[in-house]
Design a protein around this motif. Sequence first.
Motif, PDB file in Angstrom:
ATOM      1  N   SER A  58      41.611  38.191  35.800  1.00 55.40           N
ATOM      2  CA  SER A  58      41.069  37.748  34.519  1.00 55.40           C
ATOM      3  C   SER A  58      40.779  36.255  34.577  1.00 55.40           C
ATOM      4  O   SER A  58      41.540  35.484  35.188  1.00 55.40           O
ATOM      5  N   THR A  59      39.709  35.830  33.937  1.00 56.14           N
ATOM      6  CA  THR A  59      39.278  34.431  34.021  1.00 56.14           C
ATOM      7  C   THR A  59      40.245  33.466  33.347  1.00 56.14           C
ATOM      8  O   THR A  59      40.160  32.262  33.559  1.00 56.14           O
ATOM      9  N   ILE A  60      41.179  34.006  32.539  1.00 52.28           N
ATOM     10  CA  ILE A  60      42.147  33.086  31.925  1.00 52.28           C
ATOM     11  C   ILE A  60      43.262  32.696  32.899  1.00 52.28           C
ATOM     12  O   ILE A  60      44.058  31.812  32.621  1.00 52.28           O
ATOM     13  N   VAL A  61      43.298  33.372  34.028  1.00 48.96           N
ATOM     14  CA  VAL A  61      44.298  33.059  35.062  1.00 48.96           C
ATOM     15  C   VAL A  61      43.555  32.420  36.230  1.00 48.96           C
ATOM     16  O   VAL A  61      42.456  32.855  36.564  1.00 48.96           O
ATOM     17  N   PRO A  62      44.135  31.393  36.868  1.00 42.76           N
ATOM     18  CA  PRO A  62      43.474  30.817  38.049  1.00 42.76           C
ATOM     19  C   PRO A  62      43.306  31.862  39.157  1.00 42.76           C
ATOM     20  O   PRO A  62      44.218  32.667  39.391  1.00 42.76           O
ATOM     21  N   VAL A  63      42.158  31.816  39.794  1.00 50.11           N
ATOM     22  CA  VAL A  63      41.823  32.799  40.833  1.00 50.11           C
ATOM     23  C   VAL A  63      42.926  32.924  41.877  1.00 50.11           C
ATOM     24  O   VAL A  63      43.259  34.027  42.322  1.00 50.11           O
ATOM     25  N   CYS A  64      43.498  31.782  42.235  1.00 43.99           N
ATOM     26  CA  CYS A  64      44.504  31.797  43.303  1.00 43.99           C
ATOM     27  C   CYS A  64      45.771  32.550  42.901  1.00 43.99           C
ATOM     28  O   CYS A  64      46.604  32.852  43.756  1.00 43.99           O
ATOM     29  N   ASN A  65      45.912  32.881  41.602  1.00 45.49           N
ATOM     30  CA  ASN A  65      47.070  33.671  41.163  1.00 45.49           C
ATOM     31  C   ASN A  65      46.727  35.148  40.995  1.00 45.49           C
ATOM     32  O   ASN A  65      47.577  35.929  40.582  1.00 45.49           O
ATOM     33  N   TRP A  66      45.501  35.518  41.275  1.00 42.21           N
ATOM     34  CA  TRP A  66      45.144  36.927  41.148  1.00 42.21           C
ATOM     35  C   TRP A  66      45.852  37.752  42.216  1.00 42.21           C
ATOM     36  O   TRP A  66      46.066  37.289  43.336  1.00 42.21           O
ATOM     37  N   VAL A  67      46.171  38.959  41.836  1.00 39.88           N
ATOM     38  CA  VAL A  67      46.868  39.832  42.773  1.00 39.88           C
ATOM     39  C   VAL A  67      45.956  40.114  43.976  1.00 39.88           C
ATOM     40  O   VAL A  67      44.750  40.330  43.835  1.00 39.88           O
ATOM     41  N   CYS A  71      45.124  31.663  48.389  1.00 39.81           N
ATOM     42  CA  CYS A  71      44.281  30.513  48.658  1.00 39.81           C
ATOM     43  C   CYS A  71      44.940  29.643  49.728  1.00 39.81           C
ATOM     44  O   CYS A  71      46.165  29.611  49.843  1.00 39.81           O
ATOM     45  N   ALA A  72      44.104  28.964  50.474  1.00 35.23           N
ATOM     46  CA  ALA A  72      44.630  28.060  51.498  1.00 35.23           C
ATOM     47  C   ALA A  72      45.111  26.786  50.821  1.00 35.23           C
ATOM     48  O   ALA A  72      44.489  26.299  49.874  1.00 35.23           O
ATOM     49  N   ALA A  73      46.211  26.264  51.299  1.00 34.54           N
ATOM     50  CA  ALA A  73      46.766  25.052  50.712  1.00 34.54           C
ATOM     51  C   ALA A  73      45.774  23.898  50.827  1.00 34.54           C
ATOM     52  O   ALA A  73      45.643  23.082  49.920  1.00 34.54           O
ATOM     53  N   HIS A  76      42.197  24.925  48.733  1.00 38.74           N
ATOM     54  CA  HIS A  76      42.334  25.646  47.465  1.00 38.74           C
ATOM     55  C   HIS A  76      41.170  26.589  47.244  1.00 38.74           C
ATOM     56  O   HIS A  76      40.623  26.677  46.150  1.00 38.74           O
ATOM     57  N   ARG A  77      40.774  27.228  48.306  1.00 39.81           N
ATOM     58  CA  ARG A  77      39.749  28.266  48.232  1.00 39.81           C
ATOM     59  C   ARG A  77      40.363  29.560  48.751  1.00 39.81           C
ATOM     60  O   ARG A  77      41.382  29.550  49.459  1.00 39.81           O
ATOM     61  N   VAL A  78      39.732  30.675  48.410  1.00 38.85           N
ATOM     62  CA  VAL A  78      40.295  31.978  48.784  1.00 38.85           C
ATOM     63  C   VAL A  78      40.258  32.136  50.306  1.00 38.85           C
ATOM     64  O   VAL A  78      39.190  32.105  50.912  1.00 38.85           O
ATOM     65  N   ALA A  79      41.437  32.309  50.902  1.00 37.85           N
ATOM     66  CA  ALA A  79      41.527  32.440  52.352  1.00 37.85           C
ATOM     67  C   ALA A  79      41.854  33.875  52.767  1.00 37.85           C
ATOM     68  O   ALA A  79      41.435  34.321  53.830  1.00 37.85           O
ATOM     69  N   SER A 100      33.286  31.804  51.323  1.00 39.18           N
ATOM     70  CA  SER A 100      33.014  31.190  52.621  1.00 39.18           C
ATOM     71  C   SER A 100      34.246  30.595  53.288  1.00 39.18           C
ATOM     72  O   SER A 100      34.184  30.192  54.437  1.00 39.18           O
ATOM     73  N   PHE A 101      35.387  30.584  52.601  1.00 39.98           N
ATOM     74  CA  PHE A 101      36.618  30.121  53.238  1.00 39.98           C
ATOM     75  C   PHE A 101      37.528  31.273  53.656  1.00 39.98           C
ATOM     76  O   PHE A 101      38.646  31.067  54.100  1.00 39.98           O
ATOM     77  N   LEU A 102      36.994  32.491  53.528  1.00 40.74           N
ATOM     78  CA  LEU A 102      37.823  33.670  53.805  1.00 40.74           C
ATOM     79  C   LEU A 102      38.176  33.759  55.292  1.00 40.74           C
ATOM     80  O   LEU A 102      37.305  33.668  56.149  1.00 40.74           O
ATOM     81  N   VAL A 103      39.452  33.964  55.544  1.00 38.15           N
ATOM     82  CA  VAL A 103      39.952  34.078  56.915  1.00 38.15           C
ATOM     83  C   VAL A 103      40.358  35.518  57.215  1.00 38.15           C
ATOM     84  O   VAL A 103      40.188  36.017  58.318  1.00 38.15           O
ATOM     85  N   GLU A 104      40.911  36.205  56.180  1.00 41.13           N
ATOM     86  CA  GLU A 104      41.332  37.594  56.379  1.00 41.13           C
ATOM     87  C   GLU A 104      40.814  38.459  55.238  1.00 41.13           C
ATOM     88  O   GLU A 104      41.005  38.130  54.072  1.00 41.13           O
ATOM     89  N   LEU A 105      40.188  39.565  55.610  1.00 39.04           N
ATOM     90  CA  LEU A 105      39.739  40.543  54.624  1.00 39.04           C
ATOM     91  C   LEU A 105      40.433  41.863  54.940  1.00 39.04           C
ATOM     92  O   LEU A 105      40.137  42.506  55.954  1.00 39.04           O
ATOM     93  N   ARG A 106      41.382  42.223  54.089  1.00 43.15           N
ATOM     94  CA  ARG A 106      42.184  43.434  54.317  1.00 43.15           C
ATOM     95  C   ARG A 106      41.946  44.422  53.185  1.00 43.15           C
ATOM     96  O   ARG A 106      42.366  44.190  52.053  1.00 43.15           O
ATOM     97  N   LEU A 107      41.281  45.519  53.511  1.00 40.77           N
ATOM     98  CA  LEU A 107      40.966  46.520  52.482  1.00 40.77           C
ATOM     99  C   LEU A 107      41.416  47.912  52.906  1.00 40.77           C
ATOM    100  O   LEU A 107      40.904  48.907  52.397  1.00 40.77           O
TER     101      LEU A 107
END
Length: 494
Positions: A58-67, A71-73, A76-79, A100-107
């Motif tokens: 949800s947009t009211i929560v910072p992206v880095c806290n989404w389940v 994010c990379a320290a 601060h982008r999705v890693a 574009s900062f994604l390092v691992e995509l696990r689905l």
Amino acid sequence: MERIAWFFLLQYCCCMAATCVTMAAHVQTNISIDQSALLAFKASITDDPHKLIFTNWSTIVPVCNWVGVTCAARHHRVAVLNLSYFGLTGTIPPELGNLSFLVELRLRNNSFHGTLPQELASLHRLRLISLGYNKFMGTIPSWFGSLSKLQTFNLYGNQFSGSIPATILNLSALQVIDLTYNQLSGNIPREIGNITMLKEIYLDSNKFTEIPNEIGSLDQLEILFVQLNALKGSIPMVVFNMSSLTMLALYGNNLNGSLPDNICQHLPSIQDLTLGYNQFDGPLPSKLWECKELLQLEVPRNSFSGEIPNTFGNLTQIQTIDLGLNYLTGPIPHQIGHLPNLEILNLGGNNFNEVIPSLIFNMSTIAVISLFDNQLSGNLPPNTGLGLPNLQRFYLGGNKLSGAIPKSLSNASNLEVIDLGSNLLFGVIPSTLCTLTKLQLLQLFDNNLTVSTSTPELDVLFCLANLRNLRRLDFSVNPLDANLPISFTNTSLQ
Ligand SMILES: *[C@@H]1O[C@H](CO)[C@@H](O)[C@H](O)[C@H]1NC(C)=O
Ligand SMILES: *[C@@H]1O[C@H](CO)[C@@H](O)[C@H](O)[C@H]1NC(C)=O
Ligand SMILES: *[C@@H]1O[C@H](CO)[C@@H](O)[C@H](O)[C@H]1NC(C)=O
Ligand SMILES: *[C@@H]1O[C@H](CO)[C@@H](O)[C@H](O)[C@H]1NC(C)=O
Ligand SMILES: *[C@@H]1O[C@H](CO)[C@@H](O)[C@H](O)[C@H]1NC(C)=O
Ligand SMILES: *[C@@H]1O[C@H](CO)[C@@H](O)[C@H](O)[C@H]1NC(C)=O
Ligand SMILES: *[C@@H]1O[C@H](CO)[C@@H](O)[C@H](O)[C@H]1NC(C)=O
Ligand SMILES: *[C@@H]1O[C@H](CO)[C@@H](O)[C@H](O)[C@H]1NC(C)=O
Ligand SMILES: *[C@@H]1O[C@H](CO)[C@@H](O)[C@H](O)[C@H]1NC(C)=O
Ligand SMILES: *[C@@H]1O[C@H](CO)[C@@H](O)[C@H](O)[C@H]1NC(C)=O
Ligand SMILES: *[C@@H]1O[C@H](CO)[C@@H](O)[C@H](O)[C@H]1NC(C)=O
Ligand SMILES: *[C@@H]1O[C@H](CO)[C@@H](O)[C@H](O)[C@H]1NC(C)=O
């Protein structure tokens, strides 16, 4: 020199000049690109049974806290995006290529379907992609070749078809490739030989027809699995020259030819050799003992002939010897009985003859002794069972064993299966077998066994039939006592 100095100057300048800071922030901390990419992903999910994404992203929560989002320290982008086992259904939208900062995509273990959008080619930081156990289909896109940092590439358990694109040779950092359980076909591309960092290749359950010679250039390869495919002809000799290999599994193909006698000379590290269900013939390599690290030797249902070399006794690490369903002959070398770590011995369905070495009945580590359908003769030694604390499965049916069933067999208290059917055993069925509470299957048919009419022996069939775990009990074609209830003279429970 000049460039390095300029770089430091630029960094310094960034810390001082306000414009530089803004620029850096724009490049490094703008997470709203990631947020809109993930919201596009959320919109392409049609089923989210545990409501993990639907409620949490949800947009009211910072992206880095989404389940599922890490994010990379540093930026601060999705890693890392890890939605494995979420039970999601949906497709992959092109916007995912904006992470574009994604390092691992696990689905893995979801129900994503459709094809993979070309935009993912711009995930140039990606090191791991795991799309295993989904419903993706189509060919493996050639743009995967542009993910130049990729180290782990897992597409197992989908419906990918066609051949592996030759552009994978671009993946120079690749260490693990797992394409198991797809419908891939054709030759494994020769270009695979250029991916010199490869350590593990898993291609089981596809329709590949050939392993290229170029695979021999992979001098760091440890694991090569190409089981249940359509490989034909002989194994390229280079495979036996890959000194880093620890596991070679080619079970369930149409491979033929014989194994080189010096198979181990250049395979010093091999631990698992799994070549069953092919058409290999000729003798077993006499120098197999040179594979000092060998733990599993599994070559059932081929056409190997000749005798087991005595030197098998020098495979001191070995845990599994499976030579079932071949045309092997001669006696079973007593040296096998000395193997200190053997857990599984399957020699069933061959032409082994003479007496079973008594040492075999005294192996404290053994869990499975399977010698069915041979020409083995002699008696079971008097103390059989005393030296078999781990024995679970005991298949000796279809031989020429004579004598009585030793009472001591009940000391092998972990027995689950006893198959002594179709032998020449005679005498009384020992009532001590009733103490084998784990027994599931007892085959005694087609022998010359009796039950004593004197108590307590009379009770043997009753107590056996009442064993809690017993699923099948077969005494048919034995001259059992005529006074017995008819159901026990040909008893097949279940
Ligand atoms: C972040 O990026 C978005 C879209 O690219 C842009 O609209 C926004 O102004 C940027 N925010 C900052 C703080 O740079
Ligand atoms: C989203 O999930 C994370 C991780 O499970 C949790 O910490 C957070 O509280 C959740 N937020 C919402 C709004 O549900
Ligand atoms: C990915 O997520 C699943 C489910 O939450 C979890 O079981 C698994 O350990 C995670 N994998 C990694 C590498 O973090
Ligand atoms: C993200 O990707 C989509 C489709 O690939 C593109 O149209 C869009 O401009 C991108 N958005 C941002 C914020 O970069
Ligand atoms: C993952 O999917 C495979 C194939 O559908 C299935 O066999 C396996 O049990 C699943 N694993 C989990 C932990 O759900
Ligand atoms: C392979 O890599 C080269 C150079 O890095 C690049 O120019 C080319 O586009 C890549 N090929 C593919 C199919 O990605
Ligand atoms: C791949 O390896 C072969 C040698 O096996 C070499 O001749 C060729 O140049 C390599 N190709 C690339 C693109 O590195
Ligand atoms: C091995 O298989 C290949 C390909 O199927 C065949 O052409 C060849 O005749 C076979 N060789 C033997 C000795 O059976
Ligand atoms: C095996 O490797 C050795 C040297 O490492 C080389 O001389 C020999 O030609 C190779 N044999 C095969 C069949 O590749
Ligand atoms: C095999 O082991 C025996 C002792 O068990 C030893 O005498 C013999 O030299 C060994 N053979 C080889 C070829 O290592
Ligand atoms: C097993 O070995 C012990 C002594 O090591 C011996 O007493 C016993 O008779 C042997 N049992 C069999 C079945 O050979
Ligand atoms: C069956 O065993 C009995 C002894 O228990 C023996 O007298 C008889 O000859 C045997 N029958 C056959 C067919 O071997």
